[in-house]
Design a protein around this motif. Structure first.
Motif, PDB file in Angstrom:
ATOM      1  N   GLN A 149     -15.164   2.833 -93.098  1.00  0.00           N
ATOM      2  CA  GLN A 149     -14.116   3.250 -94.024  1.00  0.00           C
ATOM      3  C   GLN A 149     -13.563   2.058 -94.799  1.00  0.00           C
ATOM      4  O   GLN A 149     -13.217   2.167 -95.975  1.00  0.00           O
ATOM      5  N   GLY A 150     -13.508   0.897 -94.141  1.00  0.00           N
ATOM      6  CA  GLY A 150     -13.036  -0.309 -94.810  1.00  0.00           C
ATOM      7  C   GLY A 150     -13.968  -0.762 -95.915  1.00  0.00           C
ATOM      8  O   GLY A 150     -13.533  -1.340 -96.919  1.00  0.00           O
ATOM      9  N   ALA A 151     -15.258  -0.510 -95.749  1.00  0.00           N
ATOM     10  CA  ALA A 151     -16.241  -0.870 -96.778  1.00  0.00           C
ATOM     11  C   ALA A 151     -16.090   0.033 -97.995  1.00  0.00           C
ATOM     12  O   ALA A 151     -16.070  -0.423 -99.146  1.00  0.00           O
ATOM     13  N   THR A 152     -16.002   1.328 -97.746  1.00  0.00           N
ATOM     14  CA  THR A 152     -15.796   2.283 -98.830  1.00  0.00           C
ATOM     15  C   THR A 152     -14.504   1.981 -99.584  1.00  0.00           C
ATOM     16  O   THR A 152     -14.470   1.987-100.816  1.00  0.00           O
ATOM     17  N   SER A 153     -13.452   1.689 -98.832  1.00  0.00           N
ATOM     18  CA  SER A 153     -12.160   1.384 -99.438  1.00  0.00           C
ATOM     19  C   SER A 153     -12.222   0.105-100.265  1.00  0.00           C
ATOM     20  O   SER A 153     -11.543  -0.006-101.299  1.00  0.00           O
ATOM     21  N   SER A 154     -13.017  -0.858 -99.835  1.00  0.00           N
ATOM     22  CA  SER A 154     -13.161  -2.117-100.577  1.00  0.00           C
ATOM     23  C   SER A 154     -13.815  -1.873-101.930  1.00  0.00           C
ATOM     24  O   SER A 154     -13.424  -2.479-102.937  1.00  0.00           O
ATOM     25  N   ILE A 155     -14.807  -0.998-101.963  1.00  0.00           N
ATOM     26  CA  ILE A 155     -15.464  -0.665-103.234  1.00  0.00           C
ATOM     27  C   ILE A 155     -14.465  -0.004-104.182  1.00  0.00           C
ATOM     28  O   ILE A 155     -14.381  -0.347-105.367  1.00  0.00           O
ATOM     29  N   ILE A 156     -13.696   0.935-103.649  1.00  0.00           N
ATOM     30  CA  ILE A 156     -12.713   1.643-104.482  1.00  0.00           C
ATOM     31  C   ILE A 156     -11.634   0.684-104.982  1.00  0.00           C
ATOM     32  O   ILE A 156     -11.239   0.718-106.149  1.00  0.00           O
ATOM     33  N   ALA A 157     -11.165  -0.202-104.098  1.00  0.00           N
ATOM     34  CA  ALA A 157     -10.139  -1.169-104.500  1.00  0.00           C
ATOM     35  C   ALA A 157     -10.668  -2.109-105.577  1.00  0.00           C
ATOM     36  O   ALA A 157      -9.953  -2.443-106.528  1.00  0.00           O
ATOM     37  N   ALA A 158     -11.923  -2.529-105.442  1.00  0.00           N
ATOM     38  CA  ALA A 158     -12.516  -3.438-106.434  1.00  0.00           C
ATOM     39  C   ALA A 158     -12.627  -2.768-107.802  1.00  0.00           C
ATOM     40  O   ALA A 158     -12.556  -3.441-108.838  1.00  0.00           O
ATOM     41  N   TYR A 159     -12.803  -1.467-107.803  1.00  0.00           N
ATOM     42  CA  TYR A 159     -12.827  -0.722-109.066  1.00  0.00           C
ATOM     43  C   TYR A 159     -11.481  -0.836-109.785  1.00  0.00           C
ATOM     44  O   TYR A 159     -11.425  -0.929-111.022  1.00  0.00           O
ATOM     45  N   HIS A 160     -10.407  -0.863-109.023  1.00  0.00           N
ATOM     46  CA  HIS A 160      -9.066  -0.921-109.603  1.00  0.00           C
ATOM     47  C   HIS A 160      -8.639  -2.349-109.968  1.00  0.00           C
ATOM     48  O   HIS A 160      -7.729  -2.520-110.787  1.00  0.00           O
ATOM     49  N   LEU A 161      -9.260  -3.359-109.365  1.00  0.00           N
ATOM     50  CA  LEU A 161      -8.813  -4.745-109.534  1.00  0.00           C
ATOM     51  C   LEU A 161      -9.903  -5.565-110.228  1.00  0.00           C
ATOM     52  O   LEU A 161     -10.957  -5.809-109.642  1.00  0.00           O
ATOM     53  N   ASP A 162      -9.639  -6.013-111.425  1.00  0.00           N
ATOM     54  CA  ASP A 162     -10.678  -6.734-112.169  1.00  0.00           C
ATOM     55  C   ASP A 162     -10.795  -8.198-111.764  1.00  0.00           C
ATOM     56  O   ASP A 162     -11.686  -8.901-112.248  1.00  0.00           O
ATOM     57  N   TYR A 163      -9.923  -8.684-110.869  1.00  0.00           N
ATOM     58  CA  TYR A 163     -10.012 -10.084-110.459  1.00  0.00           C
ATOM     59  C   TYR A 163     -10.759 -10.281-109.132  1.00  0.00           C
ATOM     60  O   TYR A 163     -10.827 -11.398-108.622  1.00  0.00           O
ATOM     61  N   ILE A 164     -11.313  -9.219-108.571  1.00  0.00           N
ATOM     62  CA  ILE A 164     -12.130  -9.359-107.362  1.00  0.00           C
ATOM     63  C   ILE A 164     -13.455 -10.014-107.735  1.00  0.00           C
ATOM     64  O   ILE A 164     -14.118  -9.611-108.691  1.00  0.00           O
ATOM     65  N   ASP A 165     -13.864 -11.017-106.958  1.00  0.00           N
ATOM     66  CA  ASP A 165     -15.053 -11.802-107.298  1.00  0.00           C
ATOM     67  C   ASP A 165     -16.304 -11.373-106.540  1.00  0.00           C
ATOM     68  O   ASP A 165     -17.415 -11.518-107.051  1.00  0.00           O
ATOM     69  N   VAL A 166     -16.146 -10.856-105.337  1.00  0.00           N
ATOM     70  CA  VAL A 166     -17.291 -10.443-104.515  1.00  0.00           C
ATOM     71  C   VAL A 166     -16.867  -9.241-103.671  1.00  0.00           C
ATOM     72  O   VAL A 166     -15.736  -9.198-103.187  1.00  0.00           O
ATOM     73  N   VAL A 167     -17.785  -8.291-103.483  1.00  0.00           N
ATOM     74  CA  VAL A 167     -17.571  -7.170-102.559  1.00  0.00           C
ATOM     75  C   VAL A 167     -18.713  -7.146-101.556  1.00  0.00           C
ATOM     76  O   VAL A 167     -19.891  -7.146-101.941  1.00  0.00           O
ATOM     77  N   ILE A 168     -18.368  -7.134-100.275  1.00  0.00           N
ATOM     78  CA  ILE A 168     -19.354  -7.033 -99.196  1.00  0.00           C
ATOM     79  C   ILE A 168     -19.026  -5.774 -98.403  1.00  0.00           C
ATOM     80  O   ILE A 168     -17.972  -5.686 -97.769  1.00  0.00           O
TER      81      ILE A 168
END
Length: 301
Positions: A149-168
């Motif tokens: 669930q934390g991985a899925t949430s990280s993808i969704i959060a990165a969609y909202h935040l344009d300053y995220i540099d990497v998603v794992i």
């Protein structure tokens, strides 16, 4: 005291019962970064004043110097920040700071006995921690790393935040409806005599779950709906022996994601336990992906 995210467990308990693949980390090292791995850290509470809740976290960083990179690590459903504790030494040794936090309804964070939300509230929690890391702590580079669930949430959060540099994202689910249908079908079994009746019953349970969560797929996007809009490079990891979130979820997400992206499928890897299955390969894969994305030296100063 650590609490379990369940309406059935309203009393705080010292050690939540952990079953299944999570046994691979439960009972090993679960005190704190200093006691377990001799890593310096600070206990942090990150407040959302408008919605009146807080997130409890460990901020793992050198007492004198701060890295230019911070990894925000998000646990899966019904777990807490300790799920990622065993990963922190190899990340810290590469001059990268870490923030491990408990999502709402988990660990030591605000608890209103609402249970999990399949990425709805959890993505908002990640956004709050990312804001803390970027604005309060002034990290130049932010990495989102999550499991299940934390991985899925990280993808969704990165969609909202344009300053995220990497998603794992390790063993993420692509869509909450798809996951719920798979889980319920597995739990209830396949009826050879009344398949249509079973399908209707499963759809009813999913509808009731959505209603309980006040979930709307048009308002609360799923990872599969937004992954192609994430600007940050994405590393997807999944095990072929994952019986909680089928590996097909990562295949679907990878197909939808835009470059730069990478998919690592680990034969025999189980849910939330890829690091335990192949620790050396796991460490190399994570650090290499971060370094090839963040092209300048990763240092503490």
């Amino acid at each position: 005291l650590w609490h379990a995210p369940s309406k059935l467990n309203k009393q705080n308990i010292q050690n939540p019962i952990v079953k299944g693949n999570a046994l691979k980390w439960n009972g090993l090292k679960e005190n704190n970064p200093l006691l377990d791995y001799n890593l310096p850290y600070t206990d942090v509470k990150i407040y959302h004043h408008q919605q009146d809740y807080y997130l409890s976290a460990w901020h793992i960083k050198d007492n004198e110097r701060q890295s230019n990179v911070c990894v925000i690590m998000t646990h899966g459903a019904a777990r807490d920040r300790r799920a990622f504790l065993r990963h922190t030494p190899f990340i810290y040794e590469n001059n990268i700071d870490c923030i491990l936090f408990d999502c709402r309804e988990h660990g030591l964070s605000s608890n209103n006995n609402l249970g999990i939300s399949f990425g709805i509230r959890e993505a908002e929690d990640i956004k709050l921690v990312a804001e803390y890391a970027k604005q309060t702590c002034q990290y130049k580079y932010i990495v989102l790393m999550g499991t299940s669930q934390g991985a899925t949430s990280s993808i969704i959060a990165a969609y909202h935040l344009d300053y995220i540099d990497v998603v794992i994202a390790e063993n993420p689910f692509s869509h909450r409806y798809t996951l719920l249908k798979e889980i319920l079908t597995r739990k209830l079994g396949i009826s050879l005599f009344f398949p249509k009746l079973l399908e209707r019953f499963i759809n009813l349970l999913i509808y009731l779950t959505y209603k309980k969560l006040n979930a709307n797929d048009d308002i609360h996007p799923n990872a599969i709906d937004v992954i192609d809009l994430v600007k940050a490079p994405i590393l997807l990891l999944h095990g072929t022996a994952d019986i909680t979130v089928n590996v097909e979820h990562s295949y679907d997400l990878y197909k939808k994601a835009t470059q730069p992206k990478e998919l690592w499928i680990l034969p025999g890897g189980q849910h939330t336990a890829l690091y335990d299955h192949q620790p050396t390969q796991y460490e190399e894969k994570i650090i290499k992906f971060i370094k090839q994305t963040i092209k300048e030296p990763i240092i503490r100063q």
